[in-house]
Design an enzyme around this catalytic site. Structure first.
Site, PDB file in Angstrom:
ATOM      1  N   ASP A 111      -4.132  11.726  -2.083  1.00 29.85           N
ATOM      2  CA  ASP A 111      -3.559  12.424  -3.291  1.00 29.85           C
ATOM      3  C   ASP A 111      -4.113  11.875  -5.164  1.00 29.85           C
ATOM      4  OD1 ASP A 111      -2.132   9.366  -3.117  1.00 29.85           O
ATOM      5  OD2 ASP A 111      -1.992   9.552  -5.227  1.00 29.85           O
ATOM      6  N   HIS A 137      -8.891   3.051  -6.283  1.00 28.74           N
ATOM      7  CA  HIS A 137      -8.140   4.232  -5.597  1.00 28.74           C
ATOM      8  C   HIS A 137      -9.077   5.087  -5.063  1.00 28.74           C
ATOM      9  CE1 HIS A 137      -3.912   5.789  -5.528  1.00 28.74           C
ATOM     10  NE2 HIS A 137      -4.031   5.123  -4.396  1.00 28.74           N
ATOM     11  N   ASN A 197       0.624  11.700  -8.242  1.00 26.42           N
ATOM     12  CA  ASN A 197       1.596  12.474  -7.359  1.00 26.42           C
ATOM     13  C   ASN A 197       2.769  12.183  -7.640  1.00 26.42           C
ATOM     14  OD1 ASN A 197       1.903  12.668  -4.760  1.00 26.42           O
ATOM     15  ND2 ASN A 197       0.904  10.895  -3.596  1.00 26.42           N
ATOM     16  N   TYR A 247       5.896   1.019   4.247  1.00 26.39           N
ATOM     17  CA  TYR A 247       4.691   0.983   3.090  1.00 26.39           C
ATOM     18  C   TYR A 247       3.619   1.484   3.879  1.00 26.39           C
ATOM     19  CZ  TYR A 247       0.351   1.528   0.679  1.00 26.39           C
ATOM     20  OH  TYR A 247      -0.763   2.287   0.177  1.00 26.39           O
ATOM     21  N   TRP A 307       9.107   0.217  -5.135  1.00 23.92           N
ATOM     22  CA  TRP A 307       8.253   1.060  -3.356  1.00 23.92           C
ATOM     23  C   TRP A 307       6.731   1.096  -3.458  1.00 23.92           C
ATOM     24  CZ3 TRP A 307       4.672   4.931  -2.360  1.00 23.92           C
ATOM     25  CH2 TRP A 307       4.312   5.022  -1.465  1.00 23.92           C
ATOM     26  N   HIS A 313      -8.118   3.026   6.123  1.00 25.07           N
ATOM     27  CA  HIS A 313      -6.524   2.119   6.792  1.00 25.07           C
ATOM     28  C   HIS A 313      -6.889   2.889   8.097  1.00 25.07           C
ATOM     29  CE1 HIS A 313      -5.325   3.842   2.742  1.00 25.07           C
ATOM     30  NE2 HIS A 313      -6.160   3.545   2.193  1.00 25.07           N
ATOM     31  N   GLU A 347      -3.701  -6.895  -2.188  1.00 24.35           N
ATOM     32  CA  GLU A 347      -3.443  -5.836  -3.289  1.00 24.35           C
ATOM     33  C   GLU A 347      -2.433  -5.270  -3.474  1.00 24.35           C
ATOM     34  OE1 GLU A 347      -4.519  -1.813  -1.948  1.00 24.35           O
ATOM     35  OE2 GLU A 347      -3.500  -0.680  -3.804  1.00 24.35           O
ATOM     36  N   ASP A 358      -2.159  -4.583   1.715  1.00 24.17           N
ATOM     37  CA  ASP A 358      -1.665  -3.977   0.449  1.00 24.17           C
ATOM     38  C   ASP A 358      -0.140  -4.020   0.300  1.00 24.17           C
ATOM     39  OD1 ASP A 358      -0.750  -2.148  -2.123  1.00 24.17           O
ATOM     40  OD2 ASP A 358      -1.484  -0.376  -1.880  1.00 24.17           O
TER      41      ASP A 358
HETATM   42  O1  EZ4 Z   1       0.622   4.309  -2.254  1.00 27.20           O
HETATM   43  O2  EZ4 Z   1      -1.804   6.678  -3.681  1.00 27.20           O
HETATM   44  O3  EZ4 Z   1      -3.653   1.564  -2.097  1.00 27.20           O
HETATM   45  N1  EZ4 Z   1      -3.060   2.798  -1.733  1.00 27.20           N
HETATM   46  C1  EZ4 Z   1      -2.088   3.191  -2.370  1.00 27.20           C
HETATM   47  C2  EZ4 Z   1      -1.645   4.202  -2.393  1.00 27.20           C
HETATM   48  C3  EZ4 Z   1      -0.125   4.712  -3.302  1.00 27.20           C
HETATM   49  C4  EZ4 Z   1      -0.178   6.344  -3.489  1.00 27.20           C
HETATM   50  C5  EZ4 Z   1       0.840   6.780  -4.161  1.00 27.20           C
HETATM   51  O4  EZ4 Z   1       0.876   7.938  -4.833  1.00 27.20           O
HETATM   52  O5  EZ4 Z   1      -1.169   2.760  -2.752  1.00 27.20           O
HETATM   53  O6  EZ4 Z   1      -0.768   5.186  -1.195  1.00 27.20           O
HETATM   54 CO    CO Z   2      -2.375   0.381  -2.911  1.00 28.32          CO
END
Ligand code: EZ4
Ligand code: CO
Length: 402
Positions: free
Chosen positions: A316, A312, A37, A159, A402, A122, A236, A210
């Site tokens: 993306d 994961h 990404n 985020y 970030w 989510h 996470e 997360d």
């Molecule tokens: O921010 O994949 O747990 N999931 C995440 C994702 C990441 C993205 C970054 O490209 O943290 O949403």
């Molecule tokens: Co994550």
């Protein structure tokens, strides 16, 4: 079975995807996901300039040797760009191997250890009220595990929270946008959020969260400890993972299960974390962590130390990556959970898949290989769009994670 050609297909059906297609003289081709990404073109260049010329003429069946050829043989080892490229090669070769044997990939990984794959969804909202509602919606859709992220009063962007009524998508067109972060506000907000989620929906749902690398070890320890009463499935990226020892402090203070590794790319990122039992779940995905060949080793090491997988699976990563993960998830004994964010409808114009969601689980059909195809003509309708992940600063302007 010789590799005759390979090409990279970049498309943007709502977001960018990089797909490697490897052709053989048996008329069989394989697909691998090479999407990184915000750094898509770097992987494209690495594949086109350095990997594809070296792949042509080799025996596609030798997945182990070819993995080491592109890992050890590259001398400049590891790193997300090179490992995304190597992962795509490995996935494409395993796709070919399984197609050549006319069997679903999971049969080459030990067969089925389970019939279906537990996934987490989510739920997010711009404030706690909206977030609670979003959790209720996911419950109604049958999800048994839900990741909860919420906007925080007094903070503008955060985020994991969608803009408007769009699904959450972290990359934005053009250069990185800047966000502002306030750890103190975050730390006092999150335990209250989870208290209200449990008060509203009870104990019979798995909850995940997360932190996205934004706490120091002592801050993460406080958070993990204060979240204990709400029995999270996992917390996470409580700290950034470059310093594996950081997790030791969190572990000493809390029984909240810990997951880490979506930005990792080799087993060497995990050695201390696994062997000292500092975590509970490995997140490193097949498409960034060296494909089937390398994740098989990581998962086997993890299994010895009571660590499970929780790959994961954000949007993306392409459908090739998600489908390959599902094969792996079905096969290994120490599977824990799979992240699942449905792709935008335009993605299914380009990719055809054989998985479907039902009542909290993903189910996979028994097509040979990984079971995903890509329509190259349709992909051309969605050309690449430069996009980037945001950067994050503290209130005084200090650059932060970030
Ligand atoms: O921010 O994949 O747990 N999931 C995440 C994702 C990441 C993205 C970054 O490209 O943290 O949403
Ligand atoms: Co994550």
């Amino acid at each position: 079975m010789k590799i005759t050609d390979a090409k990279v297909i970049v498309c943007c059906p709502g977001r960018n995807f990089v797909t490697l297609k490897v052709f053989t003289d048996a008329g069989i081709y394989g697909l691998g996901d090479a999407t990184l990404n915000g750094r898509e073109k770097a992987v494209v260049a690495y594949l086109e300039e350095h990997c594809i010329p070296a792949l042509i003429g080799r025996d596609a069946r030798n997945t182990e040797d070819l993995w080491h050829y592109f890992y050890r043989g590259a001398y400049w080892k590891r790193g997300p760009v090179t490992m995304a490229a190597l992962s795509a090669i490995d996935l494409a070769l395993w796709d070919i191997k399984a197609k050549a044997l006319n069997t679903p990939l999971y049969n080459l990984l030990g067969g089925k250890s389970r019939d279906r794959v537990l996934v987490y969804a989510h739920a997010n909202g711009k404030d706690p009220g909206e977030t609670l509602e979003a959790v209720g919606k996911k419950r109604d859709e049958g999800f048994l595990a839900i990741r909860v992220q919420s906007g925080i009063p007094g903070m503008s962007a955060i985020y994991g929270v969608a803009q408007g009524d769009q699904p959450y998508e972290p990359a934005q067109r053009g250069l990185p946008k800047e966000e502002r972060w306030d750890t103190a506000k975050y730390l006092s907000f999150v335990p209250k959020l989870f208290r209200s989620v449990r008060d509203t929906y009870g104990d019979d749902v798995h909850l995940l969260h997360d932190v996205h690398h934004r706490c120091t070890p002592i801050e993460a320890a406080r958070l993990a400890k204060e979240l204990e009463p709400y029995h999270l499935f996992w917390l996470e990226d409580a700290v950034t993972g470059e310093l594996q020892e950081g997790l030791r402090l969190v572990r000493q203070h809390s029984t909240t299960p810990l997951a880490i590794g979506e930005v990792f790319n080799t087993a060497y990122d995990y050695t201390t974390l696994i062997t000292e039992q500092l975590i509970d779940f490995v997140r490193m995905p097949l498409s960034h962590g060296g494909g089937i060949t390398h994740l098989s080793k990581v998962a086997a090491l993890a299994a010895l130390y009571h660590v499970q997988t929780g790959f994961h699976g954000a949007t993306d990563l392409s459908p090739v990556s998600l489908a390959a993960s599902l094969h792996f998830d079905l096969a290994i004994n120490n599977f824990g959970i799979q992240e699942y964010m449905p792709h935008a409808p335009s993605v299914s114009e380009v990719f055809t898949t054989g998985y479907r969601y039902e009542s909290g689980f993903l189910h996979l059909d028994d097509a040979p290989g990984i079971g995903v195809d890509l329509d190259e003509e349709r992909a051309k309708r969605y050309p690449y769009v430069p996009a980037a992940l945001p950067v994050n600063r503290k209130g005084d302007g200090t650059l932060f994670y970030w």
